[in-house]
Write a protein that holds these residues in place. Structure first.
Motif, PDB file in Angstrom:
ATOM      1  N   ARG A  16      -5.930  20.463 -17.016  1.00 51.71           N
ATOM      2  CA  ARG A  16      -6.743  19.250 -16.900  1.00 51.71           C
ATOM      3  C   ARG A  16      -5.998  18.174 -16.089  1.00 51.71           C
ATOM      4  O   ARG A  16      -4.922  17.725 -16.500  1.00 51.71           O
ATOM      5  CB  ARG A  16      -7.062  18.759 -18.317  1.00 51.71           C
ATOM      6  N   ALA A  18      -5.503  14.653 -15.373  1.00 50.05           N
ATOM      7  CA  ALA A  18      -5.888  13.397 -16.033  1.00 50.05           C
ATOM      8  C   ALA A  18      -5.846  12.234 -15.056  1.00 50.05           C
ATOM      9  O   ALA A  18      -6.691  11.354 -15.079  1.00 50.05           O
ATOM     10  CB  ALA A  18      -4.969  13.129 -17.219  1.00 50.05           C
ATOM     11  N   THR A  37     -14.546   5.138 -18.935  1.00 52.61           N
ATOM     12  CA  THR A  37     -15.089   5.789 -20.127  1.00 52.61           C
ATOM     13  C   THR A  37     -14.041   6.721 -20.753  1.00 52.61           C
ATOM     14  O   THR A  37     -12.965   6.924 -20.190  1.00 52.61           O
ATOM     15  CB  THR A  37     -16.349   6.594 -19.752  1.00 52.61           C
ATOM     16  N   ASN A  38     -14.363   7.304 -21.885  1.00 48.62           N
ATOM     17  CA  ASN A  38     -13.457   8.219 -22.588  1.00 48.62           C
ATOM     18  C   ASN A  38     -13.003   9.332 -21.660  1.00 48.62           C
ATOM     19  O   ASN A  38     -13.813   9.929 -20.952  1.00 48.62           O
ATOM     20  CB  ASN A  38     -14.159   8.873 -23.796  1.00 48.62           C
ATOM     21  N   GLY A  39     -11.696   9.569 -21.665  1.00 47.31           N
ATOM     22  CA  GLY A  39     -11.159  10.690 -20.896  1.00 47.31           C
ATOM     23  C   GLY A  39     -10.967  10.393 -19.421  1.00 47.31           C
ATOM     24  O   GLY A  39     -10.618  11.291 -18.640  1.00 47.31           O
ATOM     25  N   THR A  43      -5.188   5.978 -20.498  1.00 47.82           N
ATOM     26  CA  THR A  43      -3.976   6.017 -21.329  1.00 47.82           C
ATOM     27  C   THR A  43      -2.859   6.770 -20.613  1.00 47.82           C
ATOM     28  O   THR A  43      -1.700   6.343 -20.626  1.00 47.82           O
ATOM     29  CB  THR A  43      -4.294   6.665 -22.700  1.00 47.82           C
ATOM     30  N   GLU A 155      -6.518  -0.448 -25.242  1.00 46.30           N
ATOM     31  CA  GLU A 155      -7.604  -0.632 -26.216  1.00 46.30           C
ATOM     32  C   GLU A 155      -7.298  -1.828 -27.105  1.00 46.30           C
ATOM     33  O   GLU A 155      -7.169  -1.725 -28.321  1.00 46.30           O
ATOM     34  CB  GLU A 155      -7.792   0.623 -27.084  1.00 46.30           C
TER      35      GLU A 155
HETATM   36  N1  LIG Z   1      -1.400  15.326 -24.393  1.00 44.91           N
HETATM   37  C1  LIG Z   1      -2.448  15.835 -23.756  1.00 44.91           C
HETATM   38  N2  LIG Z   1      -2.579  17.174 -23.580  1.00 44.91           N
HETATM   39  C2  LIG Z   1      -3.635  17.692 -22.926  1.00 44.91           C
HETATM   40  N3  LIG Z   1      -4.631  16.956 -22.386  1.00 44.91           N
HETATM   41  C3  LIG Z   1      -4.569  15.640 -22.534  1.00 44.91           C
HETATM   42  C4  LIG Z   1      -3.483  14.994 -23.216  1.00 44.91           C
HETATM   43  N4  LIG Z   1      -3.681  13.653 -23.188  1.00 44.91           N
HETATM   44  C5  LIG Z   1      -4.836  13.474 -22.519  1.00 44.91           C
HETATM   45  N5  LIG Z   1      -5.361  14.650 -22.125  1.00 44.91           N
HETATM   46  C6  LIG Z   1      -6.597  14.833 -21.346  1.00 44.91           C
HETATM   47  O1  LIG Z   1      -6.463  14.069 -20.152  1.00 44.91           O
HETATM   48  C7  LIG Z   1      -7.670  13.381 -19.840  1.00 44.91           C
HETATM   49  C8  LIG Z   1      -7.398  11.897 -19.765  1.00 44.91           C
HETATM   50  O2  LIG Z   1      -7.029  11.441 -21.051  1.00 44.91           O
HETATM   51  P1  LIG Z   1      -6.626   9.940 -21.354  1.00 44.91           P
HETATM   52  O3  LIG Z   1      -6.246   9.877 -22.775  1.00 44.91           O
HETATM   53  O4  LIG Z   1      -5.630   9.495 -20.336  1.00 44.91           O
HETATM   54  O5  LIG Z   1      -8.010   9.189 -21.096  1.00 44.91           O
HETATM   55  P2  LIG Z   1      -8.498   7.725 -21.505  1.00 44.91           P
HETATM   56  O6  LIG Z   1      -9.156   7.157 -20.315  1.00 44.91           O
HETATM   57  O7  LIG Z   1      -7.382   6.970 -22.097  1.00 44.91           O
HETATM   58  O8  LIG Z   1      -9.595   8.031 -22.616  1.00 44.91           O
HETATM   59  P3  LIG Z   1     -10.046   7.157 -23.885  1.00 44.91           P
HETATM   60  O9  LIG Z   1     -10.934   6.089 -23.347  1.00 44.91           O
HETATM   61  O10 LIG Z   1     -10.810   8.120 -24.724  1.00 44.91           O
HETATM   62  O11 LIG Z   1      -8.843   6.639 -24.547  1.00 44.91           O
HETATM   63  C9  LIG Z   1      -8.661  13.780 -20.921  1.00 44.91           C
HETATM   64  O12 LIG Z   1      -9.424  14.844 -20.424  1.00 44.91           O
HETATM   65  C10 LIG Z   1      -7.791  14.234 -22.069  1.00 44.91           C
HETATM   66  O13 LIG Z   1      -8.454  15.203 -22.846  1.00 44.91           O
END
Ligand SMILES: Nc1ncnc2c1ncn2[C@@H]1O[C@H](COP(=O)(O)OP(=O)(O)OP(=O)(O)O)[C@@H](O)[C@H]1O
Ligand SMILES: [Mg+2]
Length: 238
Positions: A16, A18, A37-39, A43, A155
């Motif tokens: 994946r 990110a 949005t989520n994902g 982060t 957040e």
């Molecule tokens: N430790 C990890 N191992 C595997 N995949 C991960 C890990 N951390 C994040 N991901 C994947 O990487 C992508 C980005 O995740 P990230 O947590 O950075 O998104 P986000 O924008 O902070 O989301 P949210 O709004 O839900 O907090 C997602 O598809 C997530 O499932």
């Protein structure tokens, strides 16, 4: 003056991706929003920039340092509130402040911080007994114990009631007034509009737009920006 420089940052977890080639700069004294949005990868981006996660490639400079190789020196000058922070349930609020203060060479007076963030009355409360909103507030205050020049808040107001949200916004504005640089991750466009000088909207590991909140609304529309905006505001731009 630029305090954060990110160029073509990439980070992949197994299959994946990110963060898929993000570039941005943050100036001193800005409140810079990262919305999406989520994902979307927000982060992961913050973790790489604060030295908590290793990037795969790209250039990263925070206060002129590489978060990966200059981690120890950088930690003394930044503060981080993570989305999924936790402390032992039995730890009391004032003990948490003391613990954090012990991590820094030159911490601020944490009693003043505790007061400013409305935590003095709860100083003998155990972490495990605090509601989600108070935990959140504690973590933001703890991110400031080292007297950071840059704070990353992931957040910020998720889980806070409307009044606590507004109080938190006022406190964040005060940080900027003191010259701190704030990187604010949010799901909420109203929060970005209320607080941020500039915002990047992240979608699927890429930045699809950057500008002041007003600029974003004026910017030439694209399908991905329209759908991201709708997801973040519940409002259709078109
Ligand atoms: N430790 C990890 N191992 C595997 N995949 C991960 C890990 N951390 C994040 N991901 C994947 O990487 C992508 C980005 O995740 P990230 O947590 O950075 O998104 P986000 O924008 O902070 O989301 P949210 O709004 O839900 O907090 C997602 O598809 C997530 O499932
Ligand atoms: Mg996240």
């Amino acid at each position: 003056m630029t305090v954060i420089e990110i160029e073509n940052l990439r980070k992949t977890y197994k299959s994946r991706t990110a963060v898929d080639g993000i570039s941005l700069t943050v100036d001193r004294g800005e409140i810079f929003g990262i919305a999406g949005t989520n994902g979307a990868g927000k982060t992961t981006l913050v973790e790489c920039a604060s030295g908590l996660r290793h990037r795969d490639s790209g250039v990263l400079r925070v206060l002129g340092m590489d978060p990966q190789t200059d981690r120890r020196a950088l930690q003394q000058r930044i503060g981080v509130q993570l989305q999924e922070s936790a402390l032992p349930d039995a730890l009391k609020v004032d003990e948490a402040f003391r613990l954090y203060a012990s991590l820094y060479d030159d911490p601020v007076d944490w009693r003043v911080l505790m007061d400013e963030w409305g935590l003095t009355e709860r100083r003998r409360a155990r972490f495990g007994s605090l509601s989600g909103g108070w935990k959140q507030r504690l973590f933001i205050a703890l991110a400031l114990v080292g007297g950071p020049e840059v704070v990353f808040l992931d957040e910020l107001t998720t889980g806070l009631d409307p009044a606590a949200r507004r109080t938190t916004w006022d406190l964040i504005r005060k940080l900027r007034d003191r010259g701190l640089t704030v990187v604010l991750v949010t799901h909420f466009m109203d929060e970005a509009e209320a607080l941020c000088d500039r915002v990047s909207i992240v979608d699927n590991g890429r930045i699809i737009a950057t500008g002041s909140p007003a600029d974003l609304i004026r910017q030439a529309r694209t399908d991905s920006l329209d759908s991201a905006y709708l997801a973040l505001t519940g409002k259709d731009l078109s």
